[in-house]
Every structure is written in C-alpha cells, then in structure tokens.
Design an enzyme around this catalytic site. Structure first.
Site: not given
Length: 616
Positions: A19, A22, A24, A40, A136
């Site tokens: 989780k 915004f 989980e 998602k 990222d």
C-alpha cells in the site's frame, strides 16, 4: 475474495502486495487465462487522473516493444470504475532491494552484476530510441522475473515518473529521481538528458557490490558532499552554469586558488538551513577505484600464488569498476551512453575472454550472460558479437562440442551460488575507512558470524602452496542492515521544494554521438550500435513520491525533496553548444606491501634439483 472486472476480463483479488499514499498493488487471478497478475489500483480523483494519463501515454508509446527482449514489464490492460483506476501488469517475483534484503545485503558477485547491468542497459537503449527518460531507476524498480527458473533475469518497472523528452513539462511528478541515485545535473540545476538514467544505473551497480548505497544522502547537500568527497569537486565551468551551485558551494576566499569554488562546510550548511548534515555511508571511499577493494575484491591480487579462477574474478571486478567510473561522471557529456556501455569490455566480456577464456569463471559468466538474453521459445539473441562477428554465447557451445563443456558442467563452479548470508569487508586497505553509519538507514549490528564468501576461492586454490604463517588481514564483519528485523527507512524531517524540469535538454530520437560511422576498431567507436531495448515496468516504488509502483516493499527509502510543478517554464532550452570536461576523482593509492612470509620451495622444485644434480 474481492472481484473486479474490465470490459473483456474478470479478476479475483488474491492479496494486497503493498500500500502507498495514493493506492495499492494487489495480486490477482485473471480468469480468462488463469495467470496471476499484478494490479495497480489508484483512487479515482483529479490528481491521480493526471498521473494515470501520463503513465498510459508512455505505455502506449512502448506498445510496439517486445517486453521480453527489451527487459521491461509487460502491460496487459487498463480499466476503471466510478471509484478507482486499475492498471494490470504481469506478476514478477521480487525487486533487487528485496533480493538484497533476503540475503542480508551480502555483496553480489561481479558476474551477476554484469547479467543485471546488461539487461538494464538494453532497456535504457530502447527507451532512448523512443525518446523516453525513466527518471527513477533504482533497485526497487528492477525486478527479478523468476529467480529459480531464470536466475538474474530482470525487467525494468515503474514508468510513473518517466517522461517523453518533448512532453516532459506535462509530467506531474514532484521530483526527478530518487535521491540516492540522483544525477549531478539534477542536483546542481544543469541541463539534463537521458544520461541521468546511466548515473542511476552506475549507483545501482556499486550498491549491488557494496551491499549498501554508494551515496545515501539524507538531503541534497549530503548527496553533493558525498560525491565531492569521493570524486572531487566539479569543474569551475560546471558550477558557473549551475542554477543551484550556491546551495552547496561558495566562492573560494583565496583568489589564487585553482578552483574559485569550494564546498560549503557542514557548519556553514547548518548555520544557513538549521539542518544538521548526517553521516550515513558505510564505506567512505576516497575514489571510485576503491570500490574494488571492498568486500574482498583485492584478495586475488594479494595472494602469494593467485589461483587462475581468483585472477579471472578479480580482473572482472576491476573491469566493472572501470565501467562504473564511466557512468559516474560529474559532466553528463562525458558520461557513457547506454549503447556504448553495451560494448564496454565488462558487459561484452571481451577482456575476460581474451585473458581468462579457459577458466571456469569465464564459462560460468558466459552461461549467465547467454541465459539472461534468451527469450522462451526463441534462440538466444546476442547483443554484442566478438570481433570476428561470432556471438559470444556460441563460444561456450563450441567448447561443449569439443568436450570441454562436460568438464565445465561437472565443476562446482557451475553450480548456481546463493549470495552468502553475511557481508565481509577488508579493512585498512589504502585510505579506505569502514565506518558504521551514525544514523542507520535500515539498522545495523555487528556479529561474530564468519562469512563464507571466500569458500569458492579457498576451494579453487586447494592444493596450491599457501603461506605457513603470517598475519591475517583485519576483517570487519557486518550483519544484516535490518538488524534482524525489517526496519523501514524513515524519511528525513522537512522536505524542500526542488524544481528541476527547467533543465531539460530536448533531444532528437538519436543523439549526435550515435551518428558517427562505426569503424569497429574499438568498443567505443562502435557505441552507436546499441542493442535493442524495450517497454516499461510496474508496481514498485518506495516512499519517494506519489506513485505507488514499489508497494511490495517493507522497508522504504527516504522521501526525496519535492518541487513545485507550477515553477516549470513552458519553453524549452535549446541543445547547448558548450561541451564540458568530465571530472575524475582521485585515484586510490597503491595497496600497502604485505609482510614477507617464509615459504617452502614450490611444488616440483625438488624433482627439478634432483634432475639438475643428476647431470652434474
């Protein structure tokens, strides 16, 4: 058991994997195919709607890629109802951070790091072809597919922070890159391009070897300070052009100094920001060259009679460090590109083949190299070929046909090894200092358990002459940095805004460096021959931002600084016409000489003397 359905399929929710702030990530069963999937799930509101639209746009751009050949996660479908958004992806096993955690953050052998690096470079090369920056890349966003069936086969996931070069202004992420893996151009406020992902990958490679982040800064000042202390200060012209240079550097009061800039001291930073700098490094390196001295990396070079296998492994580690140095440069224009990195001798195993082709280490590395590229149902497709055009993976097949394969396959070196459960590092080498972090990222304790890392090496040198006496190296033992329990990485108090999107270099589909003709005389000259790369990835992100991709994590990394998206300009910087020189950190000093030992005559010396005296 909850059930949700799209227009074409129905999913049974088995369990929640993680989780986030915004939403989980859940594990689900797809009824139409009977396969397990990762779902998602985000709440349906205006903010998350923008996030979803960005990710869907990128997934749409990558729809033509083969996820298996490009080493990116496979996207299945998207649907929504009145309350939630659902993105369905293939279910992967675990990310590299979780794998490290399971193995007590033990260092990963160089041959396995190469296998991972090769696949991620293929993904980055394909993303560059599509004009996409991942932005990222970190261990949490590199997923192992199936460690039992396909050891160290990985896929890149989480494209929530990714952006298309020409449309990056529409990305609604509050940060660029996770701090530990943030490129200097982002930290300093310089123009940036897809090579920010190359910096991140270099940090990941170093972390897999060290078992600890290379630059685990608590804030951006600590991040810059760590880089400076290992790689030296950036060149003056970089700091002159950097928007954020004054945050970390100040003018040198000595007008005759070689560098008109100097790093602010910890006291200066504390006085200005009221934030106390922290020391969270485990290995305080004075140069990137010292990476190879950590965790027994220089053992082979210090043995009196080094074993062939040990020499091969040490040479491989040294080659890996050379690639890391090419990835971690202050100047992005000096940084190696993904396509050039694919031709680096460490990735292509060119040097290993030339000098250590007959060793079991080379054969085992070759096998791992080949399996990582093999797609189920297809013959292995090599990325890099030998100088004569022969794919490297065929070398092993030819040896097996010649009878060598049976010897290699029966050797203990061909058994799949598991990373040892304990780290082992050698202290008092060069200027390297080992230090327990004053403020642990994950928690850390010392134990008396002895590492079994050197077991393969000891087995390899069985029967060779070893010193009868002499002092042993001083060892530092580190146990799990989770201290026996899963401790979350706590975010630092107080985040500051950090707007970086104004620095973007707008790139074309192919960089100028890739337009040069390939002469094939060296791996660097052929750098434009990139390998195929491919689509994106999914489910995973720690506490670094609003996206919830990395939700399977129990331990979370600190939140990086945020920036105000409204501060991003609408106009784009033209491609710079200036070329900056790279900065290389100081090289490590030579190892201190070992004490001499009294050795007996080498094996075979007696028979030789008898032979000589018999003729006189």
């Amino acid at each position: 058991m909850a059930t949700t359905q799209s227009e074409t399929d129905c999913y049974d929710i088995i369990e929640v994997l993680g989780k986030g702030t915004f939403g989980e990530v859940a594990k689900g069963w797809r009824r139409s195919t009977g396969e397990m999937v990762a779902i998602k799930i985000l709440k349906n509101d205006a903010y998350r709607n923008r996030i979803i639209k960005n990710e869907l746009k990128l997934l749409h751009c990558m729809r033509g890629l083969d996820p298996e050949e490009a080493h990116v996660i496979r996207f299945l479908e998207f649907f929504h109802d009145a309350l939630k958004f659902y993105l369905v992806f293939e279910l992967l096993e675990q990310n590299l951070f979780e794998f490290q955690k399971e193995n007590n953050f033990a260092p990963l052998p160089a041959r396995h790091i190469r296998t991972v690096t090769l696949q991620v470079l293929r993904a980055l090369a394909r993303l560059k072809e599509l004009a996409i920056i991942h932005a990222d890349l970190k261990p949490e966003n590199i997923m192992l597919v199936d460690q039992t069936r396909c050891p160290f086969r990985v896929k890149v996931i989480d494209f929530g922070s990714a952006s298309i070069f020409s449309e990056v202004r529409y990305v609604k992420e509050p940060y660029i890159q996770s701090r530990f893996y943030r490129a200097p151009e982002i930290l300093l406020g310089l123009p940036f391009c897809e090579k920010v992902d190359v910096w991140s990958l270099g940090c990941v490679m170093a972390e897999l070897h060290l078992g600890w982040p290379l630059y685990p800064g608590n804030n951006e000042y600590d991040q810059v300070r760590y880089i400076c202390e290992t790689q030296g200060l950036p060149k003056p012209h970089l700091l002159h052009a950097a928007r954020k240079a004054h945050h970390f550097f100040k003018r040198n009061p000595h007008p005759d100094a070689a560098n008109p800039w100097q790093l602010k001291s910890s006291a200066d930073y504390l006085a200005e920001t009221k934030v106390r700098p922290l020391e969270r490094r485990k290995y305080m390196l004075k140069s990137l060259d010292q990476i190879e001295t950590v965790n027994g990396g220089s053992v082979a070079s210090r043995l009196t009679f080094p074993d062939r296998e040990a020499l091969a492994e040490h040479a491989d580690l040294k080659s890996m460090v050379e690639l890391i140095k090419r990835m971690l440069t202050w100047e992005s224009h000096e940084r190696i590109s993904p396509s050039a990195a694919l031709r680096h001798p460490f990735v292509s195993m060119q040097q290993l083949r030339n000098a250590h082709e007959t060793t079991h280490y080379y054969q085992l590395s070759l096998r791992s190299y080949r399996l990582s590229l093999q797609v189920e149902g297809k013959p292995p497709a090599p990325v890099v070929a030998a100088e004569d055009g022969t794919p490297y993976y065929r070398l092993a097949e030819e040896k097996e046909a010649a009878g060598m394969g049976s010897v290699a396959s029966s050797s203990p070196f061909f058994r799949e090894e598991k990373a040892p459960g304990m780290q082992r590092a050698i202290d008092q080498l060069d200027d390297l200092s080992l230090q327990e972090a004053g403020h642990g990222l994950w928690g850390e304790t010392c134990t008396d358990v002895v590492s079994d890392m050197m077991a393969p090496l000891k087995a390899a040198i069985t029967g060779r002459h070893m010193p009868d006496s002499g002092p042993e190296p001083i060892l530092a033992f580190y146990s799990s940095r989770l201290a026996g329990r899963h401790k979350a990485r706590k975010p630092p108090a107080g985040s500051k805004s950090d707007s970086n999107l104004s620095n973007l270099i707008r790139l074309s589909q192919v960089s100028p460096e890739d337009d040069r003709p390939c002469r094939g005389s060296s791996w660097e000259e052929g750098e434009h021959l990139g390998a195929s790369a491919e689509p994106p990835a999914i489910l995973q992100r720690d506490g670094d931002g609003p996206n919830i991709d990395n939700m399977t994590m129990e331990a979370e990394r600190p939140d990086p600084e945020l920036f105000d998206p409204s501060s991003c300009p609408g106009e784009w910087l033209s491609e710079p016409d200036w070329t900056l020189e790279g900065v290389r950190g100081p090289r490590a000093q030579g190892l201190p000489p070992r004490r001499s030992h009294q050795h007996g005559p080498p094996r075979g010396a007696t028979s030789f003397l008898q032979h000589v005296t018999g003729h006189h």
